[in-house]
Design a protein around this motif. Structure first.
Motif, PDB file in Angstrom:
ATOM      1  N   PHE A 102      12.151  -0.147  -2.768  1.00  0.00           N
ATOM      2  CA  PHE A 102      11.515  -0.722  -3.781  1.00  0.00           C
ATOM      3  C   PHE A 102      10.100  -0.203  -4.295  1.00  0.00           C
ATOM      4  CE2 PHE A 102      15.028  -3.488  -3.061  1.00  0.00           C
ATOM      5  CZ  PHE A 102      15.536  -3.628  -4.304  1.00  0.00           C
ATOM      6  N   GLY A 103       9.707  -0.078  -5.345  1.00  0.00           N
ATOM      7  CA  GLY A 103       8.397   0.288  -5.500  1.00  0.00           C
ATOM      8  C   GLY A 103       8.042   0.180  -7.209  1.00  0.00           C
ATOM      9  N   PHE A 104       6.947   0.373  -7.558  1.00  0.00           N
ATOM     10  CA  PHE A 104       6.532   0.378  -9.022  1.00  0.00           C
ATOM     11  C   PHE A 104       6.619   1.726  -9.583  1.00  0.00           C
ATOM     12  CE2 PHE A 104       4.514  -3.150  -7.230  1.00  0.00           C
ATOM     13  CZ  PHE A 104       4.853  -4.166  -8.185  1.00  0.00           C
ATOM     14  N   THR A 105       7.128   2.230 -10.629  1.00  0.00           N
ATOM     15  CA  THR A 105       7.237   3.262 -11.423  1.00  0.00           C
ATOM     16  C   THR A 105       7.813   3.142 -13.115  1.00  0.00           C
ATOM     17  OG1 THR A 105       8.772   5.323 -11.535  1.00  0.00           O
ATOM     18  CG2 THR A 105       9.969   3.495 -10.669  1.00  0.00           C
ATOM     19  N   GLY A 106       7.191   3.891 -13.708  1.00  0.00           N
ATOM     20  CA  GLY A 106       7.342   3.606 -14.952  1.00  0.00           C
ATOM     21  C   GLY A 106       7.136   2.125 -15.624  1.00  0.00           C
ATOM     22  N   GLY A 107       6.262   1.595 -14.998  1.00  0.00           N
ATOM     23  CA  GLY A 107       5.762   0.207 -15.360  1.00  0.00           C
ATOM     24  C   GLY A 107       6.755  -1.045 -14.966  1.00  0.00           C
ATOM     25  N   SER A 158      11.010   9.409 -12.164  1.00  0.00           N
ATOM     26  CA  SER A 158      10.512   8.083 -11.258  1.00  0.00           C
ATOM     27  C   SER A 158       9.410   8.241 -10.116  1.00  0.00           C
ATOM     28  CB  SER A 158      11.637   6.994 -10.873  1.00  0.00           C
ATOM     29  OG  SER A 158      12.426   7.925  -9.663  1.00  0.00           O
ATOM     30  N   GLY A 159       9.148   9.472 -10.041  1.00  0.00           N
ATOM     31  CA  GLY A 159       8.006   9.814  -9.286  1.00  0.00           C
ATOM     32  C   GLY A 159       8.214  10.450  -8.034  1.00  0.00           C
ATOM     33  N   MET A 160       9.659  11.265  -7.754  1.00  0.00           N
ATOM     34  CA  MET A 160       9.968  12.268  -6.717  1.00  0.00           C
ATOM     35  C   MET A 160       9.326  13.485  -6.970  1.00  0.00           C
ATOM     36  SD  MET A 160      13.529  12.122  -4.481  1.00  0.00           S
ATOM     37  CE  MET A 160      13.111  11.903  -2.794  1.00  0.00           C
ATOM     38  N   ILE A 161       7.890  13.632  -6.999  1.00  0.00           N
ATOM     39  CA  ILE A 161       7.208  14.880  -7.369  1.00  0.00           C
ATOM     40  C   ILE A 161       6.150  14.838  -6.263  1.00  0.00           C
ATOM     41  CG2 ILE A 161       5.833  16.040  -8.986  1.00  0.00           C
ATOM     42  CD1 ILE A 161       7.570  14.636 -11.372  1.00  0.00           C
ATOM     43  N   LEU A 217       0.902  -1.103   0.052  1.00  0.00           N
ATOM     44  CA  LEU A 217      -0.001  -0.151  -0.055  1.00  0.00           C
ATOM     45  C   LEU A 217       0.917   1.350  -0.032  1.00  0.00           C
ATOM     46  CD1 LEU A 217      -2.572  -0.919   2.644  1.00  0.00           C
ATOM     47  CD2 LEU A 217      -3.082  -0.959  -0.035  1.00  0.00           C
ATOM     48  N   PHE A 218       2.097   1.170   0.557  1.00  0.00           N
ATOM     49  CA  PHE A 218       2.776   2.347   0.784  1.00  0.00           C
ATOM     50  C   PHE A 218       3.489   3.109  -0.623  1.00  0.00           C
ATOM     51  CE2 PHE A 218       3.991   0.070   4.870  1.00  0.00           C
ATOM     52  CZ  PHE A 218       3.071   0.328   5.295  1.00  0.00           C
ATOM     53  N   LEU A 219       3.761   1.965  -1.549  1.00  0.00           N
ATOM     54  CA  LEU A 219       4.315   2.532  -2.925  1.00  0.00           C
ATOM     55  C   LEU A 219       3.437   2.667  -4.003  1.00  0.00           C
ATOM     56  CD1 LEU A 219       8.168   1.472  -2.474  1.00  0.00           C
ATOM     57  CD2 LEU A 219       7.167   3.644  -1.971  1.00  0.00           C
ATOM     58  N   VAL A 220       2.588   1.870  -4.037  1.00  0.00           N
ATOM     59  CA  VAL A 220       1.724   1.663  -5.227  1.00  0.00           C
ATOM     60  C   VAL A 220       0.517   2.030  -5.017  1.00  0.00           C
ATOM     61  CG1 VAL A 220       3.204  -0.086  -5.974  1.00  0.00           C
ATOM     62  CG2 VAL A 220       0.809  -0.528  -4.778  1.00  0.00           C
ATOM     63  N   SER A 221      -0.031   2.474  -4.032  1.00  0.00           N
ATOM     64  CA  SER A 221      -1.234   3.187  -3.677  1.00  0.00           C
ATOM     65  C   SER A 221      -1.506   4.321  -4.589  1.00  0.00           C
ATOM     66  CB  SER A 221      -1.463   3.446  -2.098  1.00  0.00           C
ATOM     67  OG  SER A 221      -2.768   4.279  -2.044  1.00  0.00           O
ATOM     68  N   GLU A 222      -2.765   4.462  -5.145  1.00  0.00           N
ATOM     69  CA  GLU A 222      -3.099   5.688  -5.981  1.00  0.00           C
ATOM     70  C   GLU A 222      -4.188   6.371  -5.162  1.00  0.00           C
ATOM     71  OE1 GLU A 222      -2.244   6.307  -9.430  1.00  0.00           O
ATOM     72  OE2 GLU A 222      -0.708   4.741  -9.429  1.00  0.00           O
TER      73      GLU A 222
END
Length: 640
Positions: free
Chosen positions: A515-520, A620-623, A176-181
């Motif tokens: 570790f997390g999901f970014t850019g597919g 990669s998502g640091m926004i 939940l921590f890294l892929v939650s939308e």
């Protein structure tokens, strides 16, 4: 101090996962034998003592981190990484049963998991609950497997089931921590202005919608003749470095860096951007200049990207003097590196010989090419002895640069375009650490001898160097890293003190790696409060709010954080207050183990990007975004 400890802890967590797993595996075998022989496993295997040693080492590292960096940096290690393994390990040492060994193994894997997939501060209660649930599940399954009367000993031969069940539980909760939308949450302590995600704004209704303003309305002056007018044409081109090496580049008006734009404070500036053939699209972001929101040049937030054959006009009035720069904000990780950047100088009255120096890493296949602008070899310049000199240093790369200046004492007269009051004289050999996107103005009086400027070759192998001498023929000196310039105590307070009073909004930000999901894809990446864009909550403010931010880096990588549309004031670093000239900045490098307290006034309405200026991290998502509660945007899309 913190970075090697962080790395040590990552390695120890991995070793602990391995030794803990071996301990659980051995206990499983022993449990199967115990069931068949109707007895408990009580021998203490060597792997138990090895696991104990690794845990002791991790405890020592955590204590050192606590002593040197504070609870904010090490708290999650104590709450998540250690109790889950220390408590069952103590149980295994006192009474070495298979259940205790299984629980120790699962604790080791949990410790590993929450260090490599770290939750943000807002998720810490969930993570603690997940850990408790996983350990309870492990103990319950272990007890079940050990009950030979209920299962006839058959399941006792499958102790790995407890591990599988626990890992699945941990992954389901921890992911939940890294892929939650999920929608953004309120971090400021006020339900009356809860956070919204940027992409949910614009769906207001009724009276609330009537009070909303669109980004498109927040423009610079639309009427009047501009005092300075420029046209910048973005196009594919070839840039030749001083070594003769050719770069397949992107340029403004055929050059990179692009034309230096010199303007005056308080005067209307108009820049027409034309995209000739850059397929990615182009925008212009005025880095460090607090332009109106519609002029900020962020695709997907303040405008659409300018496609090939299109043009876009920017109009703004700079309200502060100093050294700034412009660059595209479309696919920045690649397009800025290839050349879409240039200097913007708002005249500040500094006298003497002035030279703008970009520190840049050009793409060179497998390696990057360090250069001052396009000078990747030594360049010489003649300056008459006794003349005042100002070097405007700008880092246009995604990595921080250590810049070496030797041959003369000097002063740092401005930082990120902000003048420094009563700047002290620094000894030759004092190095400057230049954040990605950051700027320093350096002033000195030209001596009779040579003044040398170099990039630190220990971190960035390069041959770049600038040599200033009275006859312009002297060779640059060999420089070695010296003492690093510290902004915290530098200069003195001059003029009125910064605004004081209570804060209406307070935010805590934790920068981390995991570790997390970014850019597919699933990869090791950089996070803000345990999340990646677009799941990073928006910082919601009201116009006029005084805002306080505490930002902490508990990962292993530097992060130059850049808030658009506002300059921020650094109050303290690692609890130590700024004692010199007020430290105003727009790009703050937060190194591993550092914690900063910042404040600013929300006086420029809009929807603003706040991101790591290492463009690779941002992509990669640091926004995240800073948004005013009465502003909406019609643009929806990726900013990078």
């Amino acid at each position: 101090m913190a970075e090697p400890l962080f790395l040590t802890d990552l390695v120890l967590a991995f070793v602990l996962a391995v030794t803990g797993g071996l301990l659980g595996r051995r206990a499983g075998r022993g449990q199967a034998q115990a069931v068949s022989q109707r007895r408990e496993v009580r021998r203490r295997p060597l792997i138990l003592y090895v696991t104990t040693g690794v845990v002791a080492a991790r405890l020592a590292v955590a204590v050192l981190l606590l002593a040197t960096s504070g609870w904010q940096l090490v708290g999650h290690r104590f709450l998540l990484g250690l109790p889950v393994v220390v408590l069952p390990l103590a149980w295994a040492l006192v009474r070495p049963t298979a259940i205790a060994a299984h629980t120790t193994a699962m604790g080791a894997w949990l410790s590993f998991y929450f260090l490599y997939v770290p939750p943000g501060p807002q998720d810490l209660p969930i993570a603690v609950g997940a850990s408790s649930l996983v350990l309870a599940t492990t103990i319950g399954i272990s007890l079940l497997l050990g009950d030979r009367r209920a299962r006839g000993g058959r399941l006792a031969r499958l102790p790995w089931l407890s591990g599988v069940a626990s890992v699945v539980t941990a992954a389901a909760l921890g992911s939940l921590f890294l892929v939650s939308e999920s929608e953004s949450m309120d971090w400021g302590g006020g339900p009356e202005r809860a956070g919204h995600s940027v992409h949910s704004m614009g769906h207001q209704h009724g009276a609330e919608a009537a009070a909303m303003r669109s980004v498109d309305e927040l423009t610079g002056p639309r009427e009047g003749t501009p005092d300075a007018r420029f046209t910048l044409t973005a196009a594919h081109s070839t840039v030749r470095l001083s070594s003769g090496r050719k770069i397949d580049a992107l340029t403004f008006n055929g050059t990179s860096p692009g034309p230096e734009l010199q303007v005056r404070q308080g005067k209307l500036v108009e820049v027409t951007l034309i995209n000739k053939d850059v397929a990615e699209g182009v925008t212009l972001h005025w880095h460090g200049v607090d332009v109106p929101n519609a002029e900020d040049g962020v695709p997907g937030v303040t405008q659409n990207p300018v496609r090939p054959g299109e043009r876009h006009v920017y109009r703004f009035v700079p309200d502060r003097t100093g050294t700034y720069w412009y660059h595209t904000h479309r696919d920045s990780d690649r397009t800025v590196e290839r050349g879409l950047f240039g200097a913007l100088i708002v005249e500040d009255g500094q006298q003497g010989v002035q030279q703008t120096v970009f520190t840049h890493l050009w793409p060179g296949g497998t390696d990057q090419i360090g250069a001052f602008g396009t000078a990747d070899t030594v360049e010489r310049r003649a300056i008459r002895a006794g003349r005042p000199v100002v070097l405007r240093l700008i880092n246009s790369s995604k990595e921080p640069h250590r810049v070496l200046l030797g041959g003369t004492p000097f002063r740092v007269t401005a930082h990120d375009g902000n003048p420094i009051g009563e700047p002290g004289r620094l000894k030759p050999g004092t190095d400057l650490f230049l954040a990605a996107g950051g700027r320093y103005d350096v002033a000195f009086t030209m001596p009779d001898d040579t003044v040398t400027l170099r990039l630190d070759t220990s971190e960035i192998p390069n041959k770049a160097g600038l040599a200033f001498s009275p006859d312009g023929r002297a060779a640059p000196a060999e420089l070695h890293p010296g003492k690093l310039f510290d902004r915290l105590p530098y200069g003195e307070q001059t003029g009125p003190k910064p605004e004081g009073g209570p804060y209406q909004r307070t935010f805590d930000l934790v920068l981390d790696n995991g570790f997390g999901f970014t850019g597919g894809s699933f990869t090791f990446t950089d996070t803000i409060n345990g999340r990646l864009s677009p799941a990073v909550p928006t910082l919601m403010v009201h116009e006029g709010d005084r805002v306080r931010i505490r930002i902490t880096a508990r990962g292993i990588i530097d992060h130059p954080m850049h808030l658009h549309g506002h300059r921020v004031r650094v109050i303290s670093r690692n609890g130590e207050a700024v004692t010199g000239s007020p430290w105003w900045t727009d790009t703050l490098n937060v190194a591993p183990g550092e914690s900063y307290e910042l404040d600013f006034t929300a006086d420029n309405p809009g929807v603003w990007m706040d991101h790591c200026h290492n463009f690779e991290h941002a992509e990669s998502g640091m926004i995240m975004h800073l948004a005013y509660d009465d502003v909406t945007t019609p643009y929806h899309g990726p900013a990078h």
